[in-house]
Design a protein around this motif. Structure first.
Motif, PDB file in Angstrom:
ATOM      1  N   MET A   1       0.840  -1.198   0.000  1.00 36.18           N
ATOM      2  CA  MET A   1       0.000   0.000   0.000  1.00 36.18           C
ATOM      3  C   MET A   1       0.880   1.255   0.000  1.00 36.18           C
ATOM      4  SD  MET A   1      -2.744   1.078   2.927  1.00 36.18           S
ATOM      5  CE  MET A   1      -3.357   2.754   3.011  1.00 36.18           C
ATOM      6  N   LYS A   2       0.512   2.221  -0.874  1.00 31.91           N
ATOM      7  CA  LYS A   2       1.290   3.456  -0.985  1.00 31.91           C
ATOM      8  C   LYS A   2       0.755   4.507  -0.015  1.00 31.91           C
ATOM      9  CE  LYS A   2       3.472   4.343  -5.432  1.00 31.91           C
ATOM     10  NZ  LYS A   2       3.331   5.080  -6.698  1.00 31.91           N
ATOM     11  N   VAL A   3       1.655   5.217   0.617  1.00 34.60           N
ATOM     12  CA  VAL A   3       1.260   6.271   1.555  1.00 34.60           C
ATOM     13  C   VAL A   3       2.149   7.494   1.345  1.00 34.60           C
ATOM     14  CG1 VAL A   3       0.323   4.769   3.370  1.00 34.60           C
ATOM     15  CG2 VAL A   3       2.779   5.284   3.315  1.00 34.60           C
ATOM     16  N   ARG A   4       1.600   8.656   1.747  1.00 30.87           N
ATOM     17  CA  ARG A   4       2.399   9.868   1.753  1.00 30.87           C
ATOM     18  C   ARG A   4       2.523  10.345   3.201  1.00 30.87           C
ATOM     19  NH1 ARG A   4       2.601  13.812  -2.342  1.00 30.87           N
ATOM     20  NH2 ARG A   4       0.603  13.083  -3.130  1.00 30.87           N
ATOM     21  N   VAL A   5       3.724  10.725   3.580  1.00 27.98           N
ATOM     22  CA  VAL A   5       3.928  11.274   4.920  1.00 27.98           C
ATOM     23  C   VAL A   5       3.422  12.706   4.934  1.00 27.98           C
ATOM     24  CG1 VAL A   5       5.618  11.725   6.743  1.00 27.98           C
ATOM     25  CG2 VAL A   5       5.995   9.837   5.127  1.00 27.98           C
ATOM     26  N   LYS A   6       2.632  13.035   5.934  1.00 26.93           N
ATOM     27  CA  LYS A   6       2.077  14.394   5.982  1.00 26.93           C
ATOM     28  C   LYS A   6       3.200  15.416   6.099  1.00 26.93           C
ATOM     29  CE  LYS A   6      -2.332  13.005   7.932  1.00 26.93           C
ATOM     30  NZ  LYS A   6      -3.164  12.939   9.142  1.00 26.93           N
ATOM     31  N   SER A   7       2.997  16.525   5.401  1.00 28.24           N
ATOM     32  CA  SER A   7       3.998  17.584   5.454  1.00 28.24           C
ATOM     33  C   SER A   7       3.552  18.618   6.489  1.00 28.24           C
ATOM     34  CB  SER A   7       4.155  18.216   4.064  1.00 28.24           C
ATOM     35  OG  SER A   7       5.246  19.111   4.083  1.00 28.24           O
ATOM     36  N   HIS A   8       3.496  18.180   7.726  1.00 32.15           N
ATOM     37  CA  HIS A   8       3.120  19.053   8.840  1.00 32.15           C
ATOM     38  C   HIS A   8       4.372  19.413   9.627  1.00 32.15           C
ATOM     39  CE1 HIS A   8      -1.307  17.480   9.011  1.00 32.15           C
ATOM     40  NE2 HIS A   8      -1.030  18.134   7.913  1.00 32.15           N
ATOM     41  N   TRP A   9       4.363  20.578  10.226  1.00 31.15           N
ATOM     42  CA  TRP A   9       5.536  21.024  10.976  1.00 31.15           C
ATOM     43  C   TRP A   9       5.125  21.534  12.353  1.00 31.15           C
ATOM     44  CZ3 TRP A   9      10.041  19.738   8.645  1.00 31.15           C
ATOM     45  CH2 TRP A   9       9.928  19.360   7.292  1.00 31.15           C
ATOM     46  N   PRO A  10       4.441  20.691  13.137  1.00 34.37           N
ATOM     47  CA  PRO A  10       4.003  21.154  14.453  1.00 34.37           C
ATOM     48  C   PRO A  10       5.177  21.196  15.433  1.00 34.37           C
ATOM     49  CG  PRO A  10       3.466  18.843  14.196  1.00 34.37           C
ATOM     50  CD  PRO A  10       4.085  19.288  12.897  1.00 34.37           C
ATOM     51  N   PRO A  11       5.051  21.976  16.494  1.00 35.73           N
ATOM     52  CA  PRO A  11       6.082  21.949  17.536  1.00 35.73           C
ATOM     53  C   PRO A  11       5.918  20.681  18.373  1.00 35.73           C
ATOM     54  CG  PRO A  11       4.277  23.343  18.222  1.00 35.73           C
ATOM     55  CD  PRO A  11       3.947  22.868  16.823  1.00 35.73           C
ATOM     56  N   GLY A  12       6.880  20.399  19.216  1.00 36.67           N
ATOM     57  CA  GLY A  12       6.745  19.273  20.142  1.00 36.67           C
ATOM     58  C   GLY A  12       7.707  18.152  19.824  1.00 36.67           C
ATOM     59  N   HIS A  13       7.473  17.010  20.494  1.00 34.81           N
ATOM     60  CA  HIS A  13       8.364  15.857  20.376  1.00 34.81           C
ATOM     61  C   HIS A  13       7.871  14.971  19.238  1.00 34.81           C
ATOM     62  CE1 HIS A  13      11.279  12.885  21.676  1.00 34.81           C
ATOM     63  NE2 HIS A  13      10.335  11.975  21.640  1.00 34.81           N
ATOM     64  N   ILE A  14       8.359  15.249  18.026  1.00 34.66           N
ATOM     65  CA  ILE A  14       7.891  14.569  16.817  1.00 34.66           C
ATOM     66  C   ILE A  14       8.925  13.524  16.406  1.00 34.66           C
ATOM     67  CG2 ILE A  14       7.145  14.902  14.433  1.00 34.66           C
ATOM     68  CD1 ILE A  14       5.468  16.449  16.490  1.00 34.66           C
ATOM     69  N   ARG A  15       8.455  12.276  16.192  1.00 34.12           N
ATOM     70  CA  ARG A  15       9.386  11.221  15.789  1.00 34.12           C
ATOM     71  C   ARG A  15       9.279  10.938  14.291  1.00 34.12           C
ATOM     72  NH1 ARG A  15      13.276  10.251  19.428  1.00 34.12           N
ATOM     73  NH2 ARG A  15      13.732   8.478  18.106  1.00 34.12           N
ATOM     74  N   THR A  16       8.738  11.856  13.525  1.00 32.66           N
ATOM     75  CA  THR A  16       8.707  11.722  12.067  1.00 32.66           C
ATOM     76  C   THR A  16       9.832  12.593  11.517  1.00 32.66           C
ATOM     77  OG1 THR A  16       6.312  11.420  12.090  1.00 32.66           O
ATOM     78  CG2 THR A  16       7.313  12.060   9.997  1.00 32.66           C
ATOM     79  N   PRO A  17      10.902  11.968  10.969  1.00 32.25           N
ATOM     80  CA  PRO A  17      12.045  12.781  10.534  1.00 32.25           C
ATOM     81  C   PRO A  17      11.638  13.809   9.481  1.00 32.25           C
ATOM     82  CG  PRO A  17      12.587  10.439  10.467  1.00 32.25           C
ATOM     83  CD  PRO A  17      11.110  10.535  10.715  1.00 32.25           C
ATOM     84  N   ALA A  18      12.236  14.980   9.557  1.00 33.96           N
ATOM     85  CA  ALA A  18      11.904  16.063   8.621  1.00 33.96           C
ATOM     86  C   ALA A  18      12.141  15.638   7.181  1.00 33.96           C
ATOM     87  CB  ALA A  18      12.734  17.301   8.967  1.00 33.96           C
ATOM     88  N   TYR A  19      13.203  14.830   6.944  1.00 32.46           N
ATOM     89  CA  TYR A  19      13.546  14.510   5.554  1.00 32.46           C
ATOM     90  C   TYR A  19      12.525  13.583   4.901  1.00 32.46           C
ATOM     91  CZ  TYR A  19      15.480   9.949   6.989  1.00 32.46           C
ATOM     92  OH  TYR A  19      15.637   8.670   7.473  1.00 32.46           O
ATOM     93  N   LEU A  20      11.621  12.995   5.683  1.00 35.52           N
ATOM     94  CA  LEU A  20      10.606  12.105   5.113  1.00 35.52           C
ATOM     95  C   LEU A  20       9.250  12.788   4.946  1.00 35.52           C
ATOM     96  CD1 LEU A  20      11.373   8.771   7.030  1.00 35.52           C
ATOM     97  CD2 LEU A  20      11.988   9.403   4.675  1.00 35.52           C
ATOM     98  N   ARG A  21       9.093  13.995   5.469  1.00 34.97           N
ATOM     99  CA  ARG A  21       7.780  14.642   5.396  1.00 34.97           C
ATOM    100  C   ARG A  21       7.465  15.031   3.952  1.00 34.97           C
ATOM    101  NH1 ARG A  21       7.872  18.150  11.018  1.00 34.97           N
ATOM    102  NH2 ARG A  21       9.132  16.597  12.139  1.00 34.97           N
ATOM    103  N   GLY A  22       6.246  14.670   3.535  1.00 38.06           N
ATOM    104  CA  GLY A  22       5.820  14.936   2.169  1.00 38.06           C
ATOM    105  C   GLY A  22       6.232  13.856   1.177  1.00 38.06           C
ATOM    106  N   LYS A  23       6.978  12.849   1.622  1.00 37.25           N
ATOM    107  CA  LYS A  23       7.500  11.826   0.706  1.00 37.25           C
ATOM    108  C   LYS A  23       6.538  10.636   0.628  1.00 37.25           C
ATOM    109  CE  LYS A  23      11.247  14.260   0.259  1.00 37.25           C
ATOM    110  NZ  LYS A  23      11.344  15.178  -0.877  1.00 37.25           N
ATOM    111  N   ILE A  24       6.630   9.925  -0.495  1.00 40.29           N
ATOM    112  CA  ILE A  24       5.746   8.790  -0.762  1.00 40.29           C
ATOM    113  C   ILE A  24       6.534   7.489  -0.634  1.00 40.29           C
ATOM    114  CG2 ILE A  24       4.402   7.618  -2.570  1.00 40.29           C
ATOM    115  CD1 ILE A  24       3.754  10.467  -3.637  1.00 40.29           C
ATOM    116  N   GLY A  25       5.926   6.538   0.075  1.00 43.55           N
ATOM    117  CA  GLY A  25       6.572   5.233   0.236  1.00 43.55           C
ATOM    118  C   GLY A  25       5.553   4.111   0.256  1.00 43.55           C
TER     119      GLY A  25
END
Lengths: 216, 85
Positions: free
Chosen positions: B1-25
């Motif tokens: 299944m194909k997904v896109r990582v949301k390109s959100h930039w909220p403050p806080g303790h985020i474990r979604t690396p910046a380099y993967l935001r907006g990318k499709i995998g």
């Protein structure tokens, strides 16, 4: 012969010619103060004893890559264990008697076509409960940033040049899982016992920056 | 299944690396339910979130700068960061 030079002053050097290491008497950092305060409060309030804290430190220090090497060696000689390891590496490690606590472990199998490499770009997540403390370079900004951008160049600096047709899979330890690479068994080790094989399996080969090495 | 990582930039303790935001995998495997670090970091105990491993091609992440486009990166991402495409 570095100790035979007499064209420079030995002032400030030990009798054997080495510089004295400066005393470690800088001010404590914010986080060092926080750690000491928290530890002393936990002890004063009776939640923990100093002996319990040191027992945990000793338990962590006693963990080493040889634990992981035993797991990988068994996977090399026992196909049923290898299948169990790839299905649930935590359960397989526990079945060998390793106390890995609550760690969620995933084993990544290298093949002739695929080479796996582990990094934690966000901090320094590492399978400490099996392999012990990570090497310093694993925590460095250089390794953490470069491993995802130019893994082949990083591997070549570790002395490992991969053929173009091989796929590199970089695993970023971003959340709750920890990873151990199961390297390909070298041809020169075929026929050896599980115990002999464990000596081939280096820490670096379980992170993915090296290959198993014949014991020296 | 194909997904896109949301390109959100909220403050806080985020474990979604910046380099993967907006990318499709591609989803590589589903791991199960875990506490959400964005809440745990602030001692909140909300609903657990599904954690999935997603595989990204290097050329999807780095474009022409990729060493070899067919190499991949796999990362653990919480389901609320992923949108199906």
């Amino acid at each position: 012969m570095p100790h035979d030079h007499h064209d420079h002053s030995h002032e400030g050097l030990s009798p054997s010619g080495h510089p004295y290491r400066p005393d470690d008497d800088t001010e404590l950092s914010y986080w060092q103060v926080m750690e000491i305060a928290l530890r002393e409060l936990l002890i004063e309030k009776g939640h923990l004893t100093a002996a319990q804290i040191h027992a945990q430190i000793n338990a962590m220090d006693s963990r080493s890559p040889t634990n992981g090497a035993r797991v990988v060696a068994r996977a090399w000689v026992d196909p049923a264990f290898k299948a169990a390891l790839l299905a649930d590496a935590s359960a397989a490690s526990r079945s060998m008697g390793f106390d890995i606590g609550p760690m969620h472990l995933i084993a990544l199998e290298n093949t002739k076509e695929v080479h796996n490499l582990v990094v934690c770009t966000l901090c320094s997540c590492y399978p400490r409960n099996l392999l012990g403390l990570p090497p310093d370079w694993y925590k460095s900004r250089a390794y953490r940033s470069r491993a995802v951008i130019e893994p082949r160049k990083v591997l070549s600096e570790f002395g490992l040049t991969l053929p173009d047709e091989m796929q590199v899979r970089v695993h970023d330890s971003t959340a709750d899982m920890r990873y151990i690479v199961v390297p390909v068994q070298p041809e020169g080790s075929f026929g050896q016992t599980e115990e002999e094989l464990a000596a081939w399996i280096t820490r670096d080969s379980m992170i993915g920056v090296g290959l198993p090495q014949a014991p020296q | 299944m194909k997904v896109r990582v949301k390109s959100h930039w909220p403050p806080g303790h985020i474990r979604t690396p910046a380099y993967l935001r907006g990318k499709i995998g591609q989803i590589e495997r589903r791991i199960g339910l875990f506490n959400n670090p964005e809440e745990v970091a602030y001692r909140q105990t909300g609903a657990q979130r599904e954690l999935v491993r997603v595989r990204f091609r290097m050329d999807e992440i780095w474009g022409a700068r990729a060493e070899r486009g067919e190499d991949v990166i796999e990362a653990e991402l919480y389901a609320h960061w992923l949108e199906p495409i």
